[in-house]
Enzyme design. Structure first.
Site, PDB file in Angstrom:
ATOM      1  CD  GLU A  96      -3.028  -0.990   2.223  1.00 33.15           C
ATOM      2  OE1 GLU A  96      -3.961  -0.174   2.208  1.00 33.15           O
ATOM      3  OE2 GLU A  96      -2.845  -1.795   3.162  1.00 33.15           O
TER       4      GLU A  96
ATOM      5  CG  HIS B  88       8.150 -28.103   7.107  1.00 35.83           C
ATOM      6  ND1 HIS B  88       8.684 -29.309   7.478  1.00 35.83           N
ATOM      7  CD2 HIS B  88       8.302 -27.287   8.176  1.00 35.83           C
ATOM      8  CE1 HIS B  88       9.109 -29.238   8.732  1.00 35.83           C
ATOM      9  NE2 HIS B  88       8.890 -28.018   9.170  1.00 35.83           N
TER      10      HIS B  88
ATOM     11  CE  LYS C  65     -11.963  -0.083   0.914  1.00 36.49           C
ATOM     12  NZ  LYS C  65     -11.483   0.493   2.164  1.00 36.49           N
TER      13      LYS C  65
HETATM   14  C1  F6R Z   1      -6.059   1.686   3.639  1.00 33.62           C
HETATM   15  C2  F6R Z   1      -6.026   0.371   4.258  1.00 33.62           C
HETATM   16  C3  F6R Z   1      -7.004  -0.654   3.804  1.00 33.62           C
HETATM   17  C4  F6R Z   1      -8.294  -0.581   4.625  1.00 33.62           C
HETATM   18  C5  F6R Z   1      -9.322  -1.611   4.159  1.00 33.62           C
HETATM   19  C6  F6R Z   1     -10.575  -1.629   5.022  1.00 33.62           C
HETATM   20  O1  F6R Z   1      -5.152   2.511   4.298  1.00 33.62           O
HETATM   21  O2  F6R Z   1      -5.225   0.120   5.112  1.00 33.62           O
HETATM   22  O3  F6R Z   1      -6.391  -1.920   3.910  1.00 33.62           O
HETATM   23  O4  F6R Z   1      -8.006  -0.783   5.981  1.00 33.62           O
HETATM   24  O5  F6R Z   1      -9.666  -1.348   2.838  1.00 33.62           O
HETATM   25  O6  F6R Z   1     -11.086  -0.358   5.209  1.00 33.62           O
HETATM   26  P1  F6R Z   1     -11.475   0.107   6.681  1.00 33.62           P
HETATM   27  O7  F6R Z   1     -10.211  -0.006   7.474  1.00 33.62           O
HETATM   28  O8  F6R Z   1     -11.954   1.504   6.553  1.00 33.62           O
HETATM   29  O9  F6R Z   1     -12.533  -0.836   7.148  1.00 33.62           O
END
Ligand code: F6R
Length: 362
Positions: free
Chosen positions: A246, A262, A354
């Site tokens: 990320e 293993h 998203k």
């Molecule tokens: C972005 C990040 C992602 C979010 C994941 C879930 O910085 O770390 O891995 O954590 O998309 O989103 P949330 O944390 O808002 O439920």
């Protein structure tokens, strides 16, 4: 242009030049990482509202995704040698079949709008599990308000993965309210001190020559990082992989000893080993059998890897040791992002996914 063709000396200059860092780090991720110890101090004081006590559960299920699941991994690692109650970190829709009235479900979503975590929270309500929410807002906060559920409310505005302090320390408080002590008060204090020291030792003001994270980012160069931890630090190896993905937008692999002995050990005989960089996450408290395996691994595959680095956890208690390595991974992925010329803050492809999910049926 990115830094892919830069010679070593030039790269060292980049990481010691505040202006060069600022040109890439336009969202000031460096300030958020530098404030991580302060975030953790603030997080230690967070409590669920309305508060406990909660019934001592048969199983604890931490439901979350990505950065919001990372606190659950850290909790499970700390608890493995201390707690007589299993901790499951559930990454996905719904809940495992075992979840029922004797389970405590902690739904963790920093944004509060993650579909999988909302689905897990809904399943918890349907099955009569005890449910606590950890969220800065969104639909999870609305659900908690509508059902009068206990909720921990961290400050918003961060990237979830950089809010790990806010997403981890409250889990300790929630479990304590359910008669489950994972970490003692003195151990939390030690962890905070170790994080202060790490912030000082790894931040941008510390020159490359004395900065383990800058040196490691440089050593990695263009090679694919392969991170191996032991029984305790394996959870951190996975966190390094996700931070590298990320923050630095790079592939990485993560594994755990002894299991990788293993199977994955064989991959190091292949032609791609030269393009991989081994990173061992070592721990002074690791059992002697594991130390021996790391030593043998170095002998057997160290020569075929393109490079090998070994880093050591700091501190005495598990929580300090784990957090010290997490801080090192955060900073290493940050500097790698700078070297590669990519913004360590933004996650545009994840955001696009998203947005599309919200725009249509999943
Ligand atoms: C972005 C990040 C992602 C979010 C994941 C879930 O910085 O770390 O891995 O954590 O998309 O989103 P949330 O944390 O808002 O439920």
């Amino acid at each position: 242009m990115g830094t892919h063709d830069q010679p070593e000396r030039e790269r060292a200059v980049t990481l010691d030049d505040p202006a060069a860092i600022a040109r890439v780090d336009t969202h000031r991720t460096r300030e958020v990482l530098a404030a991580f110890p302060a975030q953790c101090r603030q997080a230690v004081a967070l409590r669920p509202e309305p508060g406990g006590p909660f019934v001592r559960p048969r199983t604890v299920i931490v439901a979350g995704m990505g950065g919001s699941a990372a606190g659950g991994d850290l909790l499970a690692a700390c608890a493995s040698e201390r707690l007589d109650v299993p901790i499951l970190v559930h990454r996905g829709y719904g809940l495992p079949a075992l979840a029922g009235q004797r389970e405590l479900v902690v739904a963790v979503s920093y944004s509060g709008d993650t579909a999988e975590t909302l689905s897990a929270a809904q399943a918890a309500l349907e099955r009569g599990c005890a449910l606590v929410a950890v969220t800065a807002g969104g639909r999870l906060a609305a659900l908690a308000a509508a059902r009068n559920l206990p909720r921990v409310t961290p400050p918003g505005q961060l990237m979830p993965r950089m809010a790990l302090g806010y997403l981890f320390f409250p889990l300790l408080a929630i479990l304590k309210a359910a008669e489950l002590t994972v970490v003692k008060d003195g151990e939390v204090d030690e962890a905070l001190e170790v994080l202060d020291a790490q912030a000082d030792a790894l931040g941008p003001a510390r020159p490359t020559v004395a900065n383990e994270a800058k040196r490691l980012a440089q050593a990695l160069g263009e090679r694919l990082p392969v991170i191996y931890g032991g029984p305790l630090t394996g959870a951190v190896a996975y966190r390094w992989k996700t931070d590298l993905a990320e923050n630095a937008k790079t592939f990485a692999a993560a594994g755990t000893l002894p299991e990788m002995n293993h199977n994955e050990i064989e991959a190091w005989g292949g032609p791609l080993a030269r393009e991989r960089h081994l990173i061992f996450l070592r721990d002074h408290e690791e059992p002697s059998e594991i130390a021996r395996r790391f030593a043998l691994l170095r002998e057997l595959i160290g020569g075929t890897a393109g490079g090998t680095s070994e880093v050591w956890a700091r501190g005495t208690a598990s929580v300090a040791r784990l957090l010290s390595l997490i801080a090192l991974g955060q900073w290493t992925s940050f500097y790698l992002a700078v070297l590669r010329g990519v913004d360590p803050w933004s996650v545009p492809t994840l955001d696009a996914l998203k947005a599309r999910l919200h725009g249509g049926p999943p």
